[in-house]
Structure formats: structure tokens, C-alpha cells
Design a protein around this motif. Structure first.
Motif, PDB file in Angstrom:
ATOM      1  N   ILE A 169      23.386  59.875 -62.028  1.00  0.00           N
ATOM      2  CA  ILE A 169      24.471  59.352 -61.188  1.00  0.00           C
ATOM      3  C   ILE A 169      24.205  57.867 -60.938  1.00  0.00           C
ATOM      4  O   ILE A 169      23.093  57.485 -60.572  1.00  0.00           O
ATOM      5  N   GLU A 170      25.202  57.040 -61.174  1.00  0.00           N
ATOM      6  CA  GLU A 170      25.009  55.596 -61.047  1.00  0.00           C
ATOM      7  C   GLU A 170      26.067  54.989 -60.155  1.00  0.00           C
ATOM      8  O   GLU A 170      27.190  55.481 -60.085  1.00  0.00           O
ATOM      9  N   PHE A 171      25.679  53.912 -59.455  1.00  0.00           N
ATOM     10  CA  PHE A 171      26.623  53.206 -58.585  1.00  0.00           C
ATOM     11  C   PHE A 171      26.999  51.865 -59.196  1.00  0.00           C
ATOM     12  O   PHE A 171      26.131  51.091 -59.604  1.00  0.00           O
ATOM     13  N   GLN A 172      28.295  51.608 -59.245  1.00  0.00           N
ATOM     14  CA  GLN A 172      28.814  50.323 -59.723  1.00  0.00           C
ATOM     15  C   GLN A 172      28.882  49.364 -58.533  1.00  0.00           C
ATOM     16  O   GLN A 172      29.435  49.704 -57.491  1.00  0.00           O
TER      17      GLN A 172
ATOM     18  N   TYR B  96       4.990  52.590 -69.331  1.00  0.00           N
ATOM     19  CA  TYR B  96       4.632  53.096 -68.010  1.00  0.00           C
ATOM     20  C   TYR B  96       4.946  54.586 -67.952  1.00  0.00           C
ATOM     21  O   TYR B  96       5.574  55.125 -68.870  1.00  0.00           O
ATOM     22  N   LEU B  97       4.467  55.224 -66.907  1.00  0.00           N
ATOM     23  CA  LEU B  97       4.668  56.668 -66.786  1.00  0.00           C
ATOM     24  C   LEU B  97       5.536  56.980 -65.581  1.00  0.00           C
ATOM     25  O   LEU B  97       5.487  56.301 -64.568  1.00  0.00           O
ATOM     26  N   GLU B  98       6.317  58.047 -65.741  1.00  0.00           N
ATOM     27  CA  GLU B  98       7.148  58.504 -64.643  1.00  0.00           C
ATOM     28  C   GLU B  98       7.059  60.012 -64.595  1.00  0.00           C
ATOM     29  O   GLU B  98       6.868  60.660 -65.624  1.00  0.00           O
ATOM     30  N   LYS B  99       7.242  60.566 -63.415  1.00  0.00           N
ATOM     31  CA  LYS B  99       7.388  62.015 -63.316  1.00  0.00           C
ATOM     32  C   LYS B  99       8.634  62.383 -64.121  1.00  0.00           C
ATOM     33  O   LYS B  99       9.666  61.734 -63.976  1.00  0.00           O
ATOM     34  N   PHE B 100       8.544  63.384 -64.992  1.00  0.00           N
ATOM     35  CA  PHE B 100       9.727  63.829 -65.726  1.00  0.00           C
ATOM     36  C   PHE B 100      10.443  64.848 -64.857  1.00  0.00           C
ATOM     37  O   PHE B 100       9.905  65.916 -64.565  1.00  0.00           O
ATOM     38  N   LEU B 101      11.620  64.506 -64.398  1.00  0.00           N
ATOM     39  CA  LEU B 101      12.377  65.416 -63.539  1.00  0.00           C
ATOM     40  C   LEU B 101      13.072  66.451 -64.419  1.00  0.00           C
ATOM     41  O   LEU B 101      13.687  66.115 -65.419  1.00  0.00           O
ATOM     42  N   GLU B 102      12.963  67.725 -64.043  1.00  0.00           N
ATOM     43  CA  GLU B 102      13.591  68.796 -64.817  1.00  0.00           C
ATOM     44  C   GLU B 102      15.046  68.929 -64.377  1.00  0.00           C
ATOM     45  O   GLU B 102      15.331  69.023 -63.194  1.00  0.00           O
TER      46      GLU B 102
ATOM     47  N   PHE C 167      20.568  56.214 -61.160  1.00  0.00           N
ATOM     48  CA  PHE C 167      19.696  57.139 -60.440  1.00  0.00           C
ATOM     49  C   PHE C 167      19.645  58.481 -61.141  1.00  0.00           C
ATOM     50  O   PHE C 167      20.589  58.865 -61.824  1.00  0.00           O
ATOM     51  N   LEU C 168      18.555  59.182 -60.926  1.00  0.00           N
ATOM     52  CA  LEU C 168      18.544  60.595 -61.254  1.00  0.00           C
ATOM     53  C   LEU C 168      18.715  61.306 -59.922  1.00  0.00           C
ATOM     54  O   LEU C 168      18.181  60.873 -58.893  1.00  0.00           O
ATOM     55  N   TYR C 169      19.480  62.388 -59.948  1.00  0.00           N
ATOM     56  CA  TYR C 169      19.793  63.134 -58.737  1.00  0.00           C
ATOM     57  C   TYR C 169      19.320  64.561 -58.956  1.00  0.00           C
ATOM     58  O   TYR C 169      19.775  65.229 -59.895  1.00  0.00           O
ATOM     59  N   ALA C 170      18.348  64.976 -58.162  1.00  0.00           N
ATOM     60  CA  ALA C 170      17.804  66.323 -58.336  1.00  0.00           C
ATOM     61  C   ALA C 170      17.509  66.919 -56.965  1.00  0.00           C
ATOM     62  O   ALA C 170      16.968  66.234 -56.091  1.00  0.00           O
ATOM     63  N   ASP C 171      17.876  68.174 -56.783  1.00  0.00           N
ATOM     64  CA  ASP C 171      17.660  68.894 -55.519  1.00  0.00           C
ATOM     65  C   ASP C 171      18.116  68.075 -54.311  1.00  0.00           C
ATOM     66  O   ASP C 171      17.400  67.975 -53.304  1.00  0.00           O
ATOM     67  N   GLY C 172      19.261  67.461 -54.454  1.00  0.00           N
ATOM     68  CA  GLY C 172      19.839  66.743 -53.309  1.00  0.00           C
ATOM     69  C   GLY C 172      19.215  65.387 -53.037  1.00  0.00           C
ATOM     70  O   GLY C 172      19.552  64.740 -52.041  1.00  0.00           O
TER      71      GLY C 172
END
Ligand code: ADP
Length: 447
Positions: free
Chosen positions: A209-212, A198-204, A276-281
């Protein structure tokens, strides 16, 4: 009640589980391949059963052999650790059908999250933001070209059954797409027996960050805050910390509440991690791991919760012994993955460890199956030790990390300790200004 638990794993995580059992007065059985006969978990378990030759497919991945070992030793529960069969829904189902307790989530949730597209759809339905991308597997190169235009370059090609960064390719423009699809499909077929992509936007430059989370069989779900695992090489974590240096309390609380609500609605049981990926808040869900994670000790350090003990208590049907309001972040923790790899080339360096001196002192935990004279076999993951340091704040934690890495000695084989020692001194790390591509850029710049 669980009286005797079988550990279907090896290395440091097998030891970690044995330690939890010992403290809970649970008898232990460990299964092992012929390559691990002299291993520390085999020495420390109450009983051990050799289940096959070195290749994992004929030992640690052989569900029948593992069930036979449970049968002959009279175990009543099986903990899969991480890797191997830990996220194999068919194995979890088999364990339960044979009357054993599976120390992990429900098989249907393992299955659901094992399909990364189904996982993203589910999370979206539960109100969690996901990385923009294709809503299903790409059917043809033509469709991929169309979808990638819609998503906008750069895009990331990912395997539906993905894991360990395999089958993942960054594509910066249309000319590279078809080749990348072919390569990723080959890797995914070889690695997972499933070539779907599958395809995803590649975040620069995002942070990871992950939640347990922990859920019991009585409907209670809590989160144990986040871990920041942005220091990576080839999409694999190298250094992890908790809490994240970039999250403020308001965002942490909002994300935590969202994650807990979603998992409660799903009826999720046992330990899990939402990545999660965390970018620009902003947060974007990428995947959920339905198992214990390598980096769980940093969370244990800051919350004082023994995650493996909770996994076993939950599997035995006991309710969580605390609620969300009782959980607090105490100080800061960082984990370093020490691997039997060349610190420059990352080529595996199996062989005999002639000397092993783990660091100690305040706030230092070392999870390792090493001993002097132990031979690291060439067949498995190269993780040989996890160094976890805890201190009252991040700055002092980094000092403690540098101090304990300097004390740590592995002789006989090269390890990544020298690399970790340079990372921990770096200014970007001290400032908390890293993203998932930082380590690779840093290594390249240093030659
Ligand atoms: P795997 O299951 O193979 O480990 P993940 O989906 O968990 O794959 O992603 C692993 C790492 O790959 C992430 O921590 C991140 O560094 C990178 N990554 C994944 N998806 C993206 C994306 N859409 N944009 C940028 N980086 C990504």
C-alpha cells in the motif's frame, strides 16, 4: 513560467506528459532514439530530436544529449517521466545547473531516497514505522549471518540502490544466506553499479500500500490517499487500485497525516510516493519513489487531480491549488498493465501490432502509445498500454474492468490481456483477499 517543456522519455508516459502540456498551452519537445522515430510521442510533440541509437545508455540515459536537445530547441523545462533518468540526482542537478526547470523533486531528496538505507533511517527519524532490518549495508557474510539471526528468518536480501525488484532474494534459512548474498550482489552490481546489500525481515503475505504525495515550493504538502498494488509478479506491479479495499477511514486518515507531516518536515517538493507493506493491521515503510509513478492514473481517477499538471505547476513555482480538506475519494479505480509479454511465460514479445482496438465507454481511460502498424521495439520496457477503469464502487468497477478488458484487442503480438481477464474474474480479487505473493501462487496452481 514554463513555455516549452522537453520530455526525456518514451512510450505511454511521454504521451501522458505531452497531453498535460497541450492542455496547459506549453509547447513540447520529445527526445527519442532511432528505434522510436515512428513512435506516437514523436508524432504528437511540437518538436522532436533524435538523440542516439536504440540502447538506452546511448539515448534515453545520455544526459548530455538530452541537454543539447533542450539547448537547440529552446526548452525551459525537462520532465523525466518514470524510469530512465527520473531518479538520477546527478541528472536533476545538471538540468538545474544548465538553467532548466527540472519537473521533479529537489536533487538532494532524489539522492536521499535513492539510497534505501538512508531513506529508511530518514523515515524512522520522521516518525514513520519501517520494516525491521539491518541499519546499514552488510559488510561481510559473517555479519549477515549474525544480523539475520537477530532479525529472524525468513529474511530478504535487498540492494541499497535497488529498483524494479532486482537484487532481491528471499532467504528461508541460514544455509541459503551466503549464496543469496552472492547472487543479489551480482545482480545489484550489474543493475545499479552498486553491489551494497542490506537485510530486512521478510514479511509473509503482506499487502503493498502506497501513499501519493504532492508538495509545492511554498511548504504545503498534501496526500492523495493510497493505492493498493498487491497484485504483483516478481515484486513488480501488475494490477493497482485505489482506494485499498482493506483500509478503514481511521487508518487512512492516520497514515495520511503521518506521511504529510514527514514530507512537510523534509521540505519535499513535487510528486512522490511512500511505499509500505501492510501486514496484520500495521504499516512498514519500504521505500520512497521520487517521481511520477506508472500507476498514478488510479489516483487521478478517484481524486480528480491531474498529477502531471500539478507537477508542472509546482515546478513553475505555483502553489498547490487545493488543500487536504478539499480532497475526497470519489468511487473506485483499477489499473491493468498490459505488456508485450507472453501471458504464460512472461517472455517479451516485441513485434508489429497489426490491429489495436482500445476499449471505451463510461469510466474507461487508456494510456497507450500503440497504433495499428506500430512495431514494439525489443530494447525497452514491455508496457504497451494501461487500462484504467473508474466506477462508483469496487464491485461495479470490477464489472467495468472485465467488460473493457474483453473489448481490448491487440493483434500481431501476444500480450498479457488474456491473463488480466482471468485475474479480474477471480474470487480472491473480488473479495479483495490478495497479498504480494498471491498472483505467483495463483499462476503456479493453474500450471
Ligand atoms: P524495488 O525498489 O526493487 O521495487 P521495493 O522495496 O519497492 O523494491 O519492493 C518491491 C516489492 O517487493 C514489494 O511491493 C513487496 O512485494 C516486496 N517486498 C519488499 N520488501 C519486502 C519485505 N521486507 N517483506 C516482504 N516483501 C517485500
Amino acid at each position: 513560467m514554463i513555455r516549452k517543456l522537453l520530455v526525456a522519455n518514451r512510450g505511454e508516459v511521454a504521451l501522458r506528459i505531452l497531453r498535460a502540456c497541450r492542455e496547459m498551452d506549453i509547447k513540447t519537445v520529445v527526445v527519442h532514439s532511432t528505434a522510436d522515430t515512428d513512435s506516437m510521442p514523436v508524432r504528437l510533440a511540437d518538436e522532436s530530436v533524435c538523440i542516439g541509437p536504440p540502447p538506452a545508455a546511448q539515448s534515453y540515459l545520455d544526459a548530455r544529449q538530452i541537454l543539447a536537445a533542450a539547448e537547440i530547441t529552446g526548452a525551459d523545462a525537462i520532465h523525466p517521466g518514470y524510469g530512465f533518468l527520473s531518479e538520477n540526482a546527478a541528472f536533476a542537478r545538471m538540468v538545474e545547473e544548465h538553467g532548466y526547470v527540472f519537473v521533479g523533486p529537489r536533487p538532494e531528496h532524489i539522492e536521499l531516497m535513492g539510497d534505501k538505507i538512508a531513506a529508511k533511517r530518514t523515515m524512522q527519524r520522521l516518525g514513520i514505522p519501517v520494516v525491521p532490518g539491518s541499519d546499514g549495508p552488510v559488510a561481510s557474510p559473517e555479519e549477515a549471518v549474525r544480523l539475520a539471526r537477530e532479525i529472524g528468518y525468513p529474511v530478504l536480501v535487498k540492494a541499497v540502490a535497488g529498483g524494479g525488484g532486482r537484487g532481491m532474494k528471499v532467504v528461508r534459512d541460514e544455509g541459503e544466506l551466503v549464496d543469496a548474498l552472492e547472487m543479489a550482489a551480482r545482480e545489484a552490481r550489474a543493475g545499479f553499479g552498486d553491489a551494497r546489500l542490506y537485510l530486512e525481515k521478510f514479511l509473509e503475505r503482506p499487502r503493498h500500500i502506497e501513499f501519493q504525495v504532492l508538495g509545492d515550493r511554498h511548504g504545503q504538502v498534501v496526500h492523495l490517499f493510497e493505492r493498493d498494488c498487491s497484485i504483483q509478479r516478481r515484486h513488480q506491479k501488475v494490477v493497482e487500485e485505489a482506494p485499498s479495499p482493506v483500509l478503514d477511514e481511521e487508518v487512512r486518515r492516520r497514515m495520511g497525516a503521518l506521511v504529510v507531516r514527514a514530507m512537510a518536515e523534509l521540505g519535499y517538493v513535487n510528486a512522490g510516493t511512500l511505499e509500505f507493506l501492510y501486514a496484520d493491521g500495521a504499516f512498514y515503510f519500504i521505500e520512497m519513489n521520487t517521481r511520477l509513478q506508472v500507476e498514478h492514473p488510479v489516483t487521478e481517477a478517484i481524486t480528480d487531480v491531474d498529477i502531471v499538471r500539478e507537477q508542472i505547476r509546482i515546478a513553475a513555482g505555483e502553489p498547490l491549488g487545493f488543500d487536504q480538506e478539499e480532497l475526497r475519494i470519489e468511487g473506485h479505480a483499477i489499473e491493468f498493465r498490459i505488456t508485450a509479454e507472453d501471458p504464460a511465460t512472461f517472455l517479451p514479445t516485441p513485434g508489429r501490432v497489426t490491429h489495436w482496438h482500445p476499449p471505451g465507454g463510461p469510466g474507461v481511460r487508456v494510456d497507450s502509445h500503440l497504433y495499428a502498424g506500430y512495431t514494439v521495439p525489443p530494447y525497452y520496457d514491455s508496457l504497451i498500454a494501461k487500462l484504467v477503469v473508474h466506477d462508483r464502487d469496487r464491485a461495479s468497477c470490477l464489472k467495468r474492468a472485465a467488460r473493457s478488458l474483453a473489448e481490448c484487442v491487440v493483434d500481431g503480438i501476444p500480450s498479457t490481456i488474456p491473463l488480466l481477464r482471468t485475474i479480474v474474474e477471480d474470487e480472491a480479487v473480488h473479495l479483495g483477499r490478495v497479498d504480494t505473493g498471491w498472483l505467483e501462487r495463483w499462476m503456479e496452481a493453474r500450471g
